[in-house]
Design an enzyme around this catalytic site. Sequence first.
Site, PDB file in Angstrom:
ATOM      1  N   VAL A  88      64.074  75.902  55.665  1.00 38.54           N
ATOM      2  CA  VAL A  88      65.231  76.811  55.816  1.00 38.54           C
ATOM      3  C   VAL A  88      66.517  76.015  55.993  1.00 38.54           C
ATOM      4  O   VAL A  88      67.597  76.595  56.118  1.00 38.54           O
ATOM      5  CB  VAL A  88      64.998  77.783  57.005  1.00 38.54           C
ATOM      6  CG1 VAL A  88      63.814  78.709  56.694  1.00 38.54           C
ATOM      7  CG2 VAL A  88      64.778  77.050  58.324  1.00 38.54           C
ATOM      8  N   ASP A  89      66.395  74.657  55.945  1.00 41.04           N
ATOM      9  CA  ASP A  89      67.619  73.851  56.040  1.00 41.04           C
ATOM     10  C   ASP A  89      68.265  73.759  54.660  1.00 41.04           C
ATOM     11  O   ASP A  89      67.669  74.138  53.649  1.00 41.04           O
ATOM     12  CB  ASP A  89      67.294  72.454  56.614  1.00 41.04           C
ATOM     13  CG  ASP A  89      66.388  71.619  55.706  1.00 41.04           C
ATOM     14  OD1 ASP A  89      65.342  71.139  56.185  1.00 41.04           O
ATOM     15  OD2 ASP A  89      66.736  71.454  54.515  1.00 41.04           O
ATOM     16  N   HIS A 104      61.156  80.762  52.468  1.00 42.95           N
ATOM     17  CA  HIS A 104      61.073  81.282  53.842  1.00 42.95           C
ATOM     18  C   HIS A 104      62.429  81.571  54.452  1.00 42.95           C
ATOM     19  O   HIS A 104      62.552  81.677  55.665  1.00 42.95           O
ATOM     20  CB  HIS A 104      60.297  80.283  54.726  1.00 42.95           C
ATOM     21  CG  HIS A 104      58.871  80.166  54.313  1.00 42.95           C
ATOM     22  ND1 HIS A 104      58.073  79.110  54.679  1.00 42.95           N
ATOM     23  CD2 HIS A 104      58.091  80.958  53.527  1.00 42.95           C
ATOM     24  CE1 HIS A 104      56.859  79.273  54.159  1.00 42.95           C
ATOM     25  NE2 HIS A 104      56.850  80.383  53.445  1.00 42.95           N
TER      26      HIS A 104
HETATM   27  N1  APR Z   1      57.614  62.328  54.621  1.00 40.56           N
HETATM   28  C1  APR Z   1      56.772  63.194  53.990  1.00 40.56           C
HETATM   29  N2  APR Z   1      55.928  64.029  54.639  1.00 40.56           N
HETATM   30  C2  APR Z   1      55.938  63.965  55.996  1.00 40.56           C
HETATM   31  C3  APR Z   1      56.782  63.104  56.728  1.00 40.56           C
HETATM   32  C4  APR Z   1      57.651  62.262  55.980  1.00 40.56           C
HETATM   33  N3  APR Z   1      58.487  61.405  56.589  1.00 40.56           N
HETATM   34  N4  APR Z   1      56.548  63.301  58.063  1.00 40.56           N
HETATM   35  C5  APR Z   1      55.592  64.262  58.146  1.00 40.56           C
HETATM   36  N5  APR Z   1      55.219  64.647  56.914  1.00 40.56           N
HETATM   37  C6  APR Z   1      54.218  65.645  56.528  1.00 40.56           C
HETATM   38  C7  APR Z   1      53.118  65.873  57.534  1.00 40.56           C
HETATM   39  O1  APR Z   1      52.103  64.889  57.381  1.00 40.56           O
HETATM   40  C8  APR Z   1      52.636  67.271  57.129  1.00 40.56           C
HETATM   41  O2  APR Z   1      51.653  67.195  56.105  1.00 40.56           O
HETATM   42  O3  APR Z   1      54.864  66.887  56.405  1.00 40.56           O
HETATM   43  C9  APR Z   1      53.897  67.924  56.573  1.00 40.56           C
HETATM   44  C10 APR Z   1      54.490  68.955  57.504  1.00 40.56           C
HETATM   45  O4  APR Z   1      53.577  70.021  57.604  1.00 40.56           O
HETATM   46  P1  APR Z   1      53.991  71.298  58.499  1.00 40.56           P
HETATM   47  O5  APR Z   1      54.563  70.809  59.796  1.00 40.56           O
HETATM   48  O6  APR Z   1      52.817  72.221  58.486  1.00 40.56           O
HETATM   49  O7  APR Z   1      55.214  71.940  57.707  1.00 40.56           O
HETATM   50  P2  APR Z   1      55.139  72.899  56.445  1.00 40.56           P
HETATM   51  O8  APR Z   1      53.966  72.576  55.577  1.00 40.56           O
HETATM   52  O9  APR Z   1      56.498  72.874  55.823  1.00 40.56           O
HETATM   53  O10 APR Z   1      54.910  74.347  57.131  1.00 40.56           O
HETATM   54  C11 APR Z   1      54.897  75.458  56.245  1.00 40.56           C
HETATM   55  O11 APR Z   1      54.812  76.935  58.150  1.00 40.56           O
HETATM   56  O12 APR Z   1      55.570  77.354  60.271  1.00 40.56           O
HETATM   57  C12 APR Z   1      55.689  77.740  58.958  1.00 40.56           C
HETATM   58  O13 APR Z   1      57.521  78.735  57.927  1.00 40.56           O
HETATM   59  C13 APR Z   1      57.083  77.531  58.466  1.00 40.56           C
HETATM   60  O14 APR Z   1      57.830  76.766  56.312  1.00 40.56           O
HETATM   61  C14 APR Z   1      56.934  76.486  57.384  1.00 40.56           C
HETATM   62  C15 APR Z   1      55.493  76.644  56.944  1.00 40.56           C
END
Ligand code: APR
Length: 231
Positions: A88-89, A104
């Site tokens: 959402v950024d 989202h």
């Molecule tokens: N570079 C690339 N990937 C990274 C980095 C990085 N520097 N640091 C962390 N990650 C990875 C993590 O290993 C993980 O697999 O980013 C991923 C983040 O996963 P989540 O925290 O689950 O985020 P996301 O997949 O975007 O969540 C999906 O869930 O809570 C809801 O609406 C919210 O849009 C979000 C959705």
Amino acid sequence: MKKAVILSGAGISAESGISTFRDSDGLWEQYRVEDVATYEGWLRNRPLVMDFYNQRRKQLLEVQPNAGHYELARLEQAYEVHIITQNVDDLHERAGSKNVLHLHGELKKARSTVDPEYIVDIDGWELKDTMADPQGAPLRPHIVWFGEAVPLIEEASRISAAADFYIIVGTSLAVYPAAGLVHYVPPRVPKYVVDPKEVHAPVPNVKYIKEPASTGLKKVVDELLALRGEG
Ligand code: APR
């Protein structure tokens, strides 16, 4: 021009200093999803939800895109790039990406609580509870909460089905329907997963790059630009 489609998640903004959701220091370690990311949570405690998003919006005004965002903008020199983001950024836009679809919602926007078509930019970091739509109805964060419809999912599916290359970056692929987009990409299309952790995309023809977005995306973009004689 060949189409490069990106499905991005919170991980691409991690190196900009924005917390992810499910990493050890993630947002869901600090807050209960049901309190701050559901309509019921909004009805139960509106000030808590407003503050949760106001704090994230305040942080967003203080951070910058990172190399990962800029690599995806660089790809536009030789590809028609479509970014489907769960984030959402606005860091993809600020890095120069032109086609960004926010599955989202968008932190910097607010929406009427009665007219979903009434969407406005929030000036500054604070969405005040005194702000209202022209009919006087209160505004809410323009965010898709858990359990709510994802209006742009059909468009995202169509974009994914038309990809010539597909890059999955910074997402645990834990949340549907977003995670299901990978199944719309034709099996023959080359796919990349960029993530420092093991993230399995249950589809064929995937190349895993177990690195952070800043370095992993440079490798992918260099490879794709070389294919087009650019770089
Ligand atoms: N570079 C690339 N990937 C990274 C980095 C990085 N520097 N640091 C962390 N990650 C990875 C993590 O290993 C993980 O697999 O980013 C991923 C983040 O996963 P989540 O925290 O689950 O985020 P996301 O997949 O975007 O969540 C999906 O869930 O809570 C809801 O609406 C919210 O849009 C979000 C959705």
